[in-house]
Design an enzyme around this catalytic site. Structure first.
Site, PDB file in Angstrom:
ATOM      1  CD  GLU A 175      -2.355   2.529  -3.616  1.00  0.00           C
ATOM      2  OE1 GLU A 175      -1.687   2.608  -2.587  1.00  0.00           O
ATOM      3  OE2 GLU A 175      -3.296   2.834  -4.031  1.00  0.00           O
ATOM      4  CG  ASP A 212      -2.047   1.191   1.416  1.00  0.00           C
ATOM      5  OD1 ASP A 212      -2.786   0.923   0.414  1.00  0.00           O
ATOM      6  OD2 ASP A 212      -1.785   1.873   2.245  1.00  0.00           O
TER       7      ASP A 212
HETATM    8  O1  TEU Z   1      -4.492   4.211  -1.539  1.00  0.00           O
HETATM    9  C1  TEU Z   1      -3.733   5.188  -1.919  1.00  0.00           C
HETATM   10  C2  TEU Z   1      -4.428   6.378  -2.462  1.00  0.00           C
HETATM   11  O2  TEU Z   1      -3.755   7.412  -2.805  1.00  0.00           O
HETATM   12  C3  TEU Z   1      -5.880   6.350  -2.892  1.00  0.00           C
HETATM   13  O3  TEU Z   1      -6.591   6.880  -1.880  1.00  0.00           O
HETATM   14  C4  TEU Z   1      -6.148   6.608  -4.168  1.00  0.00           C
HETATM   15  O4  TEU Z   1      -5.054   7.900  -4.357  1.00  0.00           O
HETATM   16  C5  TEU Z   1      -7.285   7.276  -4.665  1.00  0.00           C
HETATM   17  O5  TEU Z   1      -8.472   6.855  -3.619  1.00  0.00           O
HETATM   18  C6  TEU Z   1      -7.751   6.657  -5.912  1.00  0.00           C
HETATM   19  O6  TEU Z   1      -7.379   7.451  -6.921  1.00  0.00           O
HETATM   20  C7  TEU Z   1      -4.383   3.229  -0.778  1.00  0.00           C
HETATM   21  C8  TEU Z   1      -5.325   2.185  -0.452  1.00  0.00           C
HETATM   22  O7  TEU Z   1      -5.644   1.596  -1.897  1.00  0.00           O
HETATM   23  C9  TEU Z   1      -6.647   2.885  -0.141  1.00  0.00           C
HETATM   24  O8  TEU Z   1      -7.859   2.246  -0.132  1.00  0.00           O
HETATM   25  C10 TEU Z   1      -6.321   3.653   1.335  1.00  0.00           C
HETATM   26  O9  TEU Z   1      -7.372   4.354   1.564  1.00  0.00           O
HETATM   27  C11 TEU Z   1      -5.160   4.495   1.280  1.00  0.00           C
HETATM   28  O10 TEU Z   1      -3.881   3.744   0.710  1.00  0.00           O
HETATM   29  C12 TEU Z   1      -4.538   4.613   2.735  1.00  0.00           C
HETATM   30  O11 TEU Z   1      -4.297   3.220   3.151  1.00  0.00           O
END
Ligand code: TEU
Ligand code: CA
Length: 537
Positions: free
Chosen positions: A250, A197
Site C-alpha cells: 500500500e 501497510d
Molecule cells: O492506510 C494508510 C492511509 O494513509 C489511509 O489512512 C488512507 O490514506 C486513507 O484512510 C484512505 O484514503 C493504512 C491502512 O489501510 C489503514 O487502515 C490504517 O489506518 C493506516 O494505514 C495506519 O496503519
C-alpha cells in the site's frame, strides 16, 4: 509466464466485520472458516486478511501489540492454523497484513522504550522538544500533529498516524532483524505473502521541518526515500525470496515514476502495489472535500496506471474507502452500475482485488450521527473540523460521505437478524438495506451482482487475454470508457457506459462475449450503465 498471484483473484476480508461465530458481535476466524465454501464457490484464489494480531483497537488492528499471536477477539493461533489448512483444502491462499511502519503504543517494545536507558529506546523515534514545542512541524495522516510528549520519558515520540501508533525507527538494524523474524514466523506457517501497510514511508531521511502543505507537511522527508528502497530490497533478499510468496504494497502518494521504483521486477522490492490516484479523482486536495464523480477523470487515471507499471493491483474499494457502487455507480441503477464496476475490475490488466461485500453491491452506511461511528480517523477529522469552526451540517456531510466506516459495516449474509453476521448487536451498525442486499438473496439468482462476479471471475480465469494481455485505451469521452485487451491473436474490446443515458457506439466486426444486460448481440447502442465485452478477433 504468469505467476500464481497474477492468475488469481484476491478477496479482502476485514475480519471484525465478516462473520461472528461465537455471538459476541465481533467477526472472527471460525466465522471466516464457516464461509470458505462460499468464497470457493465465488472463485476466489487468495484471501487478504486485514490484521488479526493482538491490538488495543485504536485503529482496529492497524495498531499491533504482538506480531506473533492472534487477537483473542478473533480466536486463537489454532484457529489461524485451521483457517490456513481449510483454505488450502479449497486451493485458497492466505495473505496477511504486514503493518511495520508503526506498532501500538501498548506493544512491549514501546512500553520499554519509554525508559531512556532501555535497549528498546531506539526502536522508536524519540526527540526532545523545541522549548514547549514539538521537534518539528509535520502533520499526520489522521489530521493534527505527529509528536506526542511522554512525561516518563521527558521527550516526544513520532507518530504519523494516531498517537497510539508510534513509528518504528527503521535506521535501527534491530528493528530490521525483528521484522524479518516476524515475516519468517508467518511464512513458515504457510502464509502466501503480505499486503504491506503504508510501506513506502518507513525510512525518515530527516526530521527537519517540512514545507507547509495542506495535505501532509513533512512528507518530503519520508515518502519513498532511498532508505526505504534499501529496506525493501533487504527484506526481499533475506526473507521473501526464500518462499513461494508475493507482496502487494500500500503505497501512498506515489506517481508512476516513484511507483515503478517500488514495483519494477528488476529492482526486486515489491511485486505489485496499490496506487491511490484513481481513488482521488472525486475529491479536492483531500478526500474530505468531495468532488462530483467524473467517469472521464476516473478512466484517464486508470488508463495511465495500466500502462505505467509492468503489473497492477486493481481495486475500487477496501476497508479505508467508501463503497464503490455508492461512489462510482448510481443508486438508480444500483444493479447495473455494480455489474459495470465488476466487469471493469475483472477485465483490467493486473491482479483484481475484491473487498468483502463488493460482490453483492453493498452500499455506503446509512448512519445518522457521529456516535454510530468507530473509526479513529473519522472522529479525529470531525473534531478538527469542529475546532476550525465548520458548521455541523458541513462537517457531518464530509464524514458521512467519506468515513472508512462506510466499508466496515457487517457483511450482509441474509435477511435474518443482524444480516446473519451475528446473533447479537454487532460492534458497528448493520446497513438497514440488508434485507434487500445480502448474499442469500443473490446466491441462486443468475441475474444477481454476485452471479456476475462469479461469472466474470470464471471468464477471466479462462482468458489468457484478460490475464496476460496488453491494455490499450480506446475511448475516454465524458461517461464512455473503452479499452482493448490483446493477446496471441485474440482481441477483446471492453466498453463501459458510466451514464444513465443510452449511448450510441457502433463497433464493427465484433461479436458480443458478455454484457450486464440480457442481449443476443451488440447493436451499437449501449443501455444505461451497460458494460460489454466484445470479441474483435
Ligand atoms: O492506510 C494508510 C492511509 O494513509 C489511509 O489512512 C488512507 O490514506 C486513507 O484512510 C484512505 O484514503 C493504512 C491502512 O489501510 C489503514 O487502515 C490504517 O489506518 C493506516 O494505514 C495506519 O496503519
Ligand atoms: Ca466473534
Amino acid at each position: 509466464m504468469l505467476k500464481w498471484w497474477q492468475e488469481r483473484v484476491v478477496y479482502q476480508i476485514y475480519p471484525r466485520s465478516f462473520q461472528d461465530s461465537n455471538g459476541d458481535g465481533i467477526g472472527d476466524l471460525q466465522g471466516i472458516i464457516s464461509r470458505l465454501d462460499l468464497l470457493q464457490d465465488l472463485g476466489v484464489g487468495i484471501i487478504w486478511l486485514s490484521p488479526v494480531y493482538p491490538s488495543p483497537n485504536v485503529d482496529y488492528g492497524y495498531d499491533i501489540s504482538d506480531y506473533k499471536d492472534i487477537n483473542p477477539e478473533f480466536g486463537t493461533m489454532a484457529d489461524m492454523e485451521e483457517l490456513l489448512a481449510e483454505a488450502e483444502k479449497r486451493d485458497i491462499k492466505i495473505v496477511m497484513d504486514l503493518v511495520i511502519n508503526h506498532t501500538s503504543d501498548q506493544h512491549p517494545w514501546f512500553q520499554q522504550s519509554r525508559d531512556k536507558n532501555s535497549p528498546y529506546r531506539d526502536y522508536y523515534i524519540w526527540r526532545p522538544g523545541k522549548g514547549k514545542k514539538p521537534p518539528n512541524n509535520w502533520s499526520g495522516f489522521f489530521g493534527g500533529g505527529t509528536w506526542e510528549y511522554d512525561e516518563k520519558s521527558g521527550e516526544y515520540y513520532l507518530h504519523l498516524f494516531a498517537k497510539h501508533q508510534p513509528d518504528l525507527n527503521w535506521r535501527n538494524p534491530r528493528v530490521m532483524a525483528e521484522v524479518k523474524e516476524i515475516m519468517r514466523f508467518w511464512l513458515d506457517k504457510g502464509v502466501a505473502g503480505f499486503r504491506c501497510d503504508v510501506i513506502n514511508i518507513l525510512y525518515k531521511s530527516s526530521l527537519a521541518d517540512g514545507r507547509p502543505s495542506l495535505i501532509l507537511t513533512g512528507s518530503e522527508h519520508y515518502l519513498s526515500q532511498e532508505g526505504t528502497h534499501e529496506i525493501l530490497r533487504e527484506l526481499r533478499r533475506d526473507v521473501l525470496d526464500n518462499f513461494d510468496c508475493f507482496t502487494v504494497g500500500e503505497t501512498v502518494f506515489v506517481t508512476p515514476k516513484t511507483a515503478l521504483d517500488l514495483a519494477d521486477p528488476e529492482r526486486k522490492e515489491l511485486d505489485m502495489l496499490f496506487s491511490f490516484e484513481h481513488m482521488e479523482t472525486d475529491q479536492y486536495i483531500v478526500k474530505w472535500f468531495k468532488r462530483r464523480f467524473h467517469a472521464g477523470r476516473f478512466a484517464a487515471s486508470i488508463s495511465k496506471w495500466q500502462t505505467a507499471l509492468p503489473w497492477n493491483a486493481n481495486y475500487f474499494e477496501n476497508h479505508d474507502q467508501p463503497r464503490s457502487v455508492s461512489r462510482f455507480g448510481d443508486a438508480e441503477y444500483w444493479e447495473k452500475s455494480a455489474k459495470l464496476l465488476c466487469i471493469m475490475l475483472l477485465t483490467l490488466r493486473g491482479t483484481p482485488f475484491i473487498y468483502q461485500g463488493q460482490e453483492i453491491g453493498m452500499t455506503n452506511f446509512d448512519f445518522t450521527s457521529m456516535d454510530q461511528l468507530r473509526d479513529v480517523e473519522s472522529r479525529n477529522i470531525y473534531a478538527i473540523a469542529k475546532r476550525l469552526g465548520f458548521p455541523k451540517a458541513l462537517r457531518w456531510r464530509m464524514i458521512k460521505a467519506t468515513s472508512r466506516d462506510n466499508a466496515r459495516t457487517p457483511m450482509q449474509w441474509n435477511a435474518g437478524p443482524w444480516a446473519g453476521f451475528s446473533t447479537v448487536e454487532p460492534w458497528l451498525g448493520v446497513n438497514s438495506n440488508y434485507t434487500r442486499i445480502n448474499v442469500e438473496s443473490q446466491l441462486d439468482d443468475p441475474n444477481s451482482i454476485r452471479s456476475m462476479y462469479k461469472a466474470m471471475i470464471a471468464f477471466r480465469a479462462g482468458s489468457e487475454t484478460l490475464k496476460a494481455g496488453s491494455f490499450e485505451a480506446l475511448k475516454i469521452k465524458k461517461d464512455l470508457f473503452a479499452y482493448r485487451r490483446s493477446h496471441a491473436g485474440e482481441s477483446l474490446a471492453v466498453i463501459l457506459n458510466f451514464s444513465p443515458r443510452e449511448r450510441s457506439l457502433p463497433w464493427a466486426g465484433a461479436r458480443l462475449a458478455l454484457s450486464n444486460y440480457e442481449r443476443e448481440d451488440y447493436d451499437g447502442v449501449l443501455q444505461p450503465y451497460e458494460a460489454v465485452i466484445l470479441k474483435e478477433s
